[in-house]
Design a protein around this motif. Structure first.
Motif, PDB file in Angstrom:
ATOM      1  N   VAL A  18      24.534 -15.339-129.535  1.00  0.00           N
ATOM      2  CA  VAL A  18      23.254 -14.750-129.948  1.00  0.00           C
ATOM      3  C   VAL A  18      22.268 -15.861-130.330  1.00  0.00           C
ATOM      4  O   VAL A  18      21.101 -15.844-129.935  1.00  0.00           O
ATOM      5  CB  VAL A  18      23.456 -13.773-131.131  1.00  0.00           C
ATOM      6  N   GLY A  19      22.747 -16.834-131.088  1.00  0.00           N
ATOM      7  CA  GLY A  19      21.885 -17.956-131.465  1.00  0.00           C
ATOM      8  C   GLY A  19      21.358 -18.689-130.245  1.00  0.00           C
ATOM      9  O   GLY A  19      20.166 -19.025-130.165  1.00  0.00           O
ATOM     10  N   ALA A  20      22.246 -18.937-129.274  1.00  0.00           N
ATOM     11  CA  ALA A  20      21.829 -19.641-128.056  1.00  0.00           C
ATOM     12  C   ALA A  20      20.794 -18.812-127.298  1.00  0.00           C
ATOM     13  O   ALA A  20      19.832 -19.351-126.743  1.00  0.00           O
ATOM     14  CB  ALA A  20      23.045 -19.928-127.175  1.00  0.00           C
ATOM     15  N   ALA A  21      20.995 -17.489-127.291  1.00  0.00           N
ATOM     16  CA  ALA A  21      20.031 -16.625-126.612  1.00  0.00           C
ATOM     17  C   ALA A  21      18.654 -16.735-127.260  1.00  0.00           C
ATOM     18  O   ALA A  21      17.627 -16.746-126.577  1.00  0.00           O
ATOM     19  CB  ALA A  21      20.524 -15.181-126.627  1.00  0.00           C
ATOM     20  N   MET A  22      18.639 -16.863-128.590  1.00  0.00           N
ATOM     21  CA  MET A  22      17.367 -17.047-129.293  1.00  0.00           C
ATOM     22  C   MET A  22      16.690 -18.346-128.848  1.00  0.00           C
ATOM     23  O   MET A  22      15.473 -18.400-128.610  1.00  0.00           O
ATOM     24  CB  MET A  22      17.583 -17.105-130.809  1.00  0.00           C
ATOM     25  N   ILE A  23      17.490 -19.405-128.766  1.00  0.00           N
ATOM     26  CA  ILE A  23      16.940 -20.694-128.320  1.00  0.00           C
ATOM     27  C   ILE A  23      16.308 -20.547-126.941  1.00  0.00           C
ATOM     28  O   ILE A  23      15.175 -20.989-126.704  1.00  0.00           O
ATOM     29  CB  ILE A  23      18.056 -21.770-128.271  1.00  0.00           C
ATOM     30  N   ILE A  24      17.041 -19.880-126.037  1.00  0.00           N
ATOM     31  CA  ILE A  24      16.532 -19.710-124.669  1.00  0.00           C
ATOM     32  C   ILE A  24      15.247 -18.880-124.680  1.00  0.00           C
ATOM     33  O   ILE A  24      14.272 -19.213-123.995  1.00  0.00           O
ATOM     34  CB  ILE A  24      17.603 -19.025-123.773  1.00  0.00           C
TER      35      ILE A  24
ATOM     36  N   ARG B 103      30.175 -26.569-128.108  1.00  0.00           N
ATOM     37  CA  ARG B 103      31.301 -25.753-128.563  1.00  0.00           C
ATOM     38  C   ARG B 103      31.433 -24.605-127.582  1.00  0.00           C
ATOM     39  O   ARG B 103      30.536 -24.356-126.772  1.00  0.00           O
ATOM     40  CB  ARG B 103      31.048 -25.242-129.983  1.00  0.00           C
ATOM     41  N   ARG B 104      32.550 -23.926-127.657  1.00  0.00           N
ATOM     42  CA  ARG B 104      32.771 -22.840-126.702  1.00  0.00           C
ATOM     43  C   ARG B 104      32.122 -21.560-127.183  1.00  0.00           C
ATOM     44  O   ARG B 104      32.314 -21.159-128.322  1.00  0.00           O
ATOM     45  CB  ARG B 104      34.267 -22.576-126.554  1.00  0.00           C
ATOM     46  N   PHE B 105      31.339 -20.924-126.334  1.00  0.00           N
ATOM     47  CA  PHE B 105      30.923 -19.538-126.569  1.00  0.00           C
ATOM     48  C   PHE B 105      30.499 -18.945-125.241  1.00  0.00           C
ATOM     49  O   PHE B 105      30.238 -19.683-124.272  1.00  0.00           O
ATOM     50  CB  PHE B 105      29.812 -19.436-127.631  1.00  0.00           C
ATOM     51  N   ALA B 106      30.449 -17.626-125.179  1.00  0.00           N
ATOM     52  CA  ALA B 106      30.145 -16.941-123.932  1.00  0.00           C
ATOM     53  C   ALA B 106      28.744 -17.326-123.443  1.00  0.00           C
ATOM     54  O   ALA B 106      27.832 -17.514-124.252  1.00  0.00           O
ATOM     55  CB  ALA B 106      30.239 -15.430-124.134  1.00  0.00           C
ATOM     56  N   LEU B 107      28.602 -17.459-122.145  1.00  0.00           N
ATOM     57  CA  LEU B 107      27.317 -17.718-121.488  1.00  0.00           C
ATOM     58  C   LEU B 107      26.776 -19.137-121.727  1.00  0.00           C
ATOM     59  O   LEU B 107      25.643 -19.437-121.356  1.00  0.00           O
ATOM     60  CB  LEU B 107      26.246 -16.702-121.906  1.00  0.00           C
ATOM     61  N   ASN B 108      27.579 -19.992-122.330  1.00  0.00           N
ATOM     62  CA  ASN B 108      27.145 -21.356-122.622  1.00  0.00           C
ATOM     63  C   ASN B 108      26.597 -22.053-121.373  1.00  0.00           C
ATOM     64  O   ASN B 108      25.486 -22.614-121.391  1.00  0.00           O
ATOM     65  CB  ASN B 108      28.350 -22.122-123.207  1.00  0.00           C
ATOM     66  N   ARG B 109      27.344 -21.988-120.271  1.00  0.00           N
ATOM     67  CA  ARG B 109      26.940 -22.667-119.037  1.00  0.00           C
ATOM     68  C   ARG B 109      25.596 -22.165-118.504  1.00  0.00           C
ATOM     69  O   ARG B 109      24.713 -22.948-118.157  1.00  0.00           O
ATOM     70  CB  ARG B 109      27.988 -22.426-117.957  1.00  0.00           C
ATOM     71  N   LEU B 110      25.473 -20.841-118.488  1.00  0.00           N
ATOM     72  CA  LEU B 110      24.245 -20.239-117.963  1.00  0.00           C
ATOM     73  C   LEU B 110      23.044 -20.671-118.805  1.00  0.00           C
ATOM     74  O   LEU B 110      22.000 -21.083-118.280  1.00  0.00           O
ATOM     75  CB  LEU B 110      24.378 -18.713-117.978  1.00  0.00           C
ATOM     76  N   PHE B 111      23.206 -20.611-120.135  1.00  0.00           N
ATOM     77  CA  PHE B 111      22.097 -20.973-121.014  1.00  0.00           C
ATOM     78  C   PHE B 111      21.722 -22.444-120.845  1.00  0.00           C
ATOM     79  O   PHE B 111      20.543 -22.798-120.865  1.00  0.00           O
ATOM     80  CB  PHE B 111      22.468 -20.693-122.474  1.00  0.00           C
ATOM     81  N   ARG B 112      22.737 -23.297-120.688  1.00  0.00           N
ATOM     82  CA  ARG B 112      22.437 -24.720-120.507  1.00  0.00           C
ATOM     83  C   ARG B 112      21.621 -24.938-119.239  1.00  0.00           C
ATOM     84  O   ARG B 112      20.705 -25.746-119.214  1.00  0.00           O
ATOM     85  CB  ARG B 112      23.739 -25.516-120.444  1.00  0.00           C
ATOM     86  N   ALA B 113      21.968 -24.211-118.184  1.00  0.00           N
ATOM     87  CA  ALA B 113      21.218 -24.337-116.932  1.00  0.00           C
ATOM     88  C   ALA B 113      19.773 -23.880-117.145  1.00  0.00           C
ATOM     89  O   ALA B 113      18.828 -24.563-116.718  1.00  0.00           O
ATOM     90  CB  ALA B 113      21.887 -23.523-115.837  1.00  0.00           C
ATOM     91  N   LEU B 114      19.606 -22.755-117.831  1.00  0.00           N
ATOM     92  CA  LEU B 114      18.255 -22.232-118.039  1.00  0.00           C
ATOM     93  C   LEU B 114      17.388 -23.209-118.848  1.00  0.00           C
ATOM     94  O   LEU B 114      16.188 -23.330-118.627  1.00  0.00           O
ATOM     95  CB  LEU B 114      18.316 -20.880-118.757  1.00  0.00           C
ATOM     96  N   LEU B 115      18.041 -23.919-119.771  1.00  0.00           N
ATOM     97  CA  LEU B 115      17.289 -24.853-120.614  1.00  0.00           C
ATOM     98  C   LEU B 115      16.667 -25.992-119.810  1.00  0.00           C
ATOM     99  O   LEU B 115      15.775 -26.676-120.282  1.00  0.00           O
ATOM    100  CB  LEU B 115      18.214 -25.438-121.694  1.00  0.00           C
TER     101      LEU B 115
END
Lengths: 278, 303
Positions: A18-24, B103-115
């Protein structure tokens, strides 16, 4: 992200997502706003407060973007592809030599390539403009491709060299013992094996040619060939109020980056990292 | 295999043939332009003499002229502020993101790409977006600020000489975050888990581990990111032209934009070249540092 415990806690995974989604959401909000503006009703553009979602999408901006910028889109495609071809043609053989032949002087060539990559673009623009104007070849598509390639050739040499250094020399020697010439070895063994590196270098050459603004705006003063970046810039000046069309053009200009990120993400990530680590 | 000296020489020539294109290319499209630029900076050019190619040699007059001009020093200061604030901002935010994603969490890879997107877009596109988003009356940023009560009325982001440089710098930080993020994320991933675990077993807390283990191990990567960032930031051109064109009242004029306006709007290629040569000297000083760092530091962490 204060307050998020540094220690890994079981079950905290969802909170991190959720936190990462906020960042995005925050980081990509400007891109959403570009899209939203491009499809808003013209009457909503200047509303206060703004309309956060396009209630009924308005595609008129895209119509006028394609009408006004159609030629620019074609120009940018040609320029970007030209930059890719020129960059790979020069960088690939050089990278092979730097990676596999232990030449005296090879190190010096590598350092020179590392350094020229860091020359500011405005220096190049000042000089190339006077060189090309004296030769009478301004407003020329090929000249623009040449100038644009200066931003991608050094980078391509660096990342392809890094990759080709990992090819086992034994493989290449074996082929040579079989009597294949160096050029045959390069063409039919080294290049196919280096596909990934060539793709990465090619993608970045494409993006850099596609996104070039400085050379396009200086070397094409006659305005015969207007790439999309310059088209967009002029569009803002001329058409300051038609933000539908301006943002539609911006969306169109973003397509290569988005497409490459979706379909070639591993190459892109590899390239961004390689750019900084040697 | 090649005892025969003439055969050995032929082998050597074949090998150098692979380098021939790049050597010609670098000579024609890097060495020659840099020398042309240097030579041009010693000539007094006007639109007539430039087009005829007979601008007179005037020695160091161009340099003397720009050094005596307050606007030049304004551009130097703007470039320095723009660069330093950009580097600090990109680093703090990019590093925070890198630590967060390490760290590990769901969707990590996808979010990194979007960034990565802000970094991959043409700068002209980013400039266009923010030119509209930062508009005083109709921009979305002011709408948000007023909505949440952080501002009572629209901030003149790009039209107030007191604020414009900060606004342009903030946009540049947004563009540069992904580069710092991806590189430092790679560096963090390269630190072996057992090093961290060992420190924790020895009783080191998370903050202690970060300061005494993670940061020192990342030092070479951080140094390279910041040096490259500096070299790329001092030349900034596209964003500034799109957002403010150096204005209002030269408040966002940098060395690159000033050089551009001298050369391409007043056709004073002598002064334009002189200004860009100062930029190249600064870039080369840091380029030498960069080469020293990349050659001397062992790449234990990043790879």
């Amino acid at each position: 992200m204060e307050g998020v415990p540094v220690k890994r806690i079981r079950g905290a995974g969802v909170a991190y997502t959720v936190g990462a989604a906020m960042i995005i959401l925050i980081m990509l909000f400007p891109l959403y706003w570009m899209f939203n503006t491009s499809v808003q009703q013209a009457s909503d553009l200047f509303r206060i407060p703004p309309s956060w979602f396009p209630s009924v999408p308005n595609w008129a901006g895209y119509e006028s973007a394609f009408r006004v910028q159609g030629a620019s889109i074609a120009t940018s495609v040609v320029v970007a592809l030209g930059v890719v071809l020129l960059t790979l043609a020069i960088a690939a053989p050089a990278a092979y030599a730097l990676a596999q032949f232990k030449l005296r002087g090879g190190m010096a060539v590598s350092i020179v390539i590392l350094v020229v990559q860091l020359i500011p673009g405005i220096v190049m623009a000042n000089a190339l403009y006077s060189i090309f104007s004296q030769l009478g070849v301004l407003d020329n598509l090929f000249v623009l491709i040449l100038a644009d390639s200066t931003a991608s050739v050094p980078f391509a040499v660096i990342i392809i060299t890094a990759f080709m250094s990992t090819l086992p020399p034994a493989l290449i020697e074996a082929a040579e013992v079989d009597g294949a010439s160096r050029f045959r070895v390069f063409w039919s063994i080294v290049l196919p094996l280096s596909r990934n590196a060539l793709v990465t270098a090619g993608l970045f050459a494409f993006l850099s040619g596609w996104g070039d603004f400085l050379f396009a705006v200086t070397l094409n003063s006659g305005g015969k060939f207007v790439p999309l970046t310059v088209g967009l810039y002029q569009f803002i000046g001329v058409n300051a109020t038609d933000w539908n069309a301006v943002m539609a053009t911006a969306v169109i200009s973003s397509i290569p980056a988005i497409v490459l990120l979706v379909f070639a993400q591993r190459f892109i990530s590899a390239g961004v990292t390689a750019g900084s680590v040697k | 295999m090649t005892r025969n000296p003439s055969a050995a020489r032929r082998q050597l020539i074949y090998k150098w043939l692979f380098l021939l294109p790049v050597i010609c290319y670098v000579s024609m499209f890097f060495f020659f332009p840099v020398l042309t630029n240097l030579e041009q900076s010693f000539r007094g050019s006007t639109i007539q003499t430039f087009l005829r190619g007979n601008a007179p040699f005037i020695g160091f007059d161009n340099y003397a002229a720009i050094f005596n001009e307050p606007l030049f020093w304004r551009a130097v200061a703007n470039t320095a502020i723009f660069t330093v604030v950009s580097l600090v901002g990109q680093f703090v935010i990019g590093f925070t993101f890198a630590v967060y994603f390490n760290r590990r969490f769901a969707l990590n890879r996808l979010f990194r790409a979007l960034l990565l997107l802000p970094w991959l877009l043409p700068l002209v596109v980013s400039g266009t977006i923010f030119r509209w988003a930062l508009d005083q009356d109709h921009g979305v940023f002011n709408a948000i600020l007023v909505n949440v009560g952080l501002a009572s009325e629209g901030v003149p982001w790009l039209s107030d000489p007191q604020i414009a440089l900060l606004s342009v710098t903030l946009v540049n930080i947004w563009v540069g975050i992904p580069f710092v993020f991806v590189t430092l994320y790679g560096g963090l991933q390269g630190i072996p888990d057992d090093v961290i675990e060992a420190a924790k077993i020895d009783g080191a807390g998370a903050i202690r581990v970060f300061w005494s283990i993670t940061l020192p191990l990342l030092r070479p990567v951080i140094l390279v990111v910041q040096l490259l960032g500096l070299i790329y930031t001092i030349r900034a051109f596209d964003l500034i032209i799109l957002l403010t064109q150096g204005g209002p009242a030269n408040s966002t004029q940098t060395l690159a934009t000033l050089s551009y306006f001298r050369s391409f709007t007043t056709f004073d290629f002598g002064q334009g070249s002189a200004i860009s040569n100062i930029l190249i000297v600064v870039a080369m000083v840091f380029a030498l540092l960069y080469i020293r760092v990349t050659n001397s530091e062992k790449w234990k962490v990043s790879q």
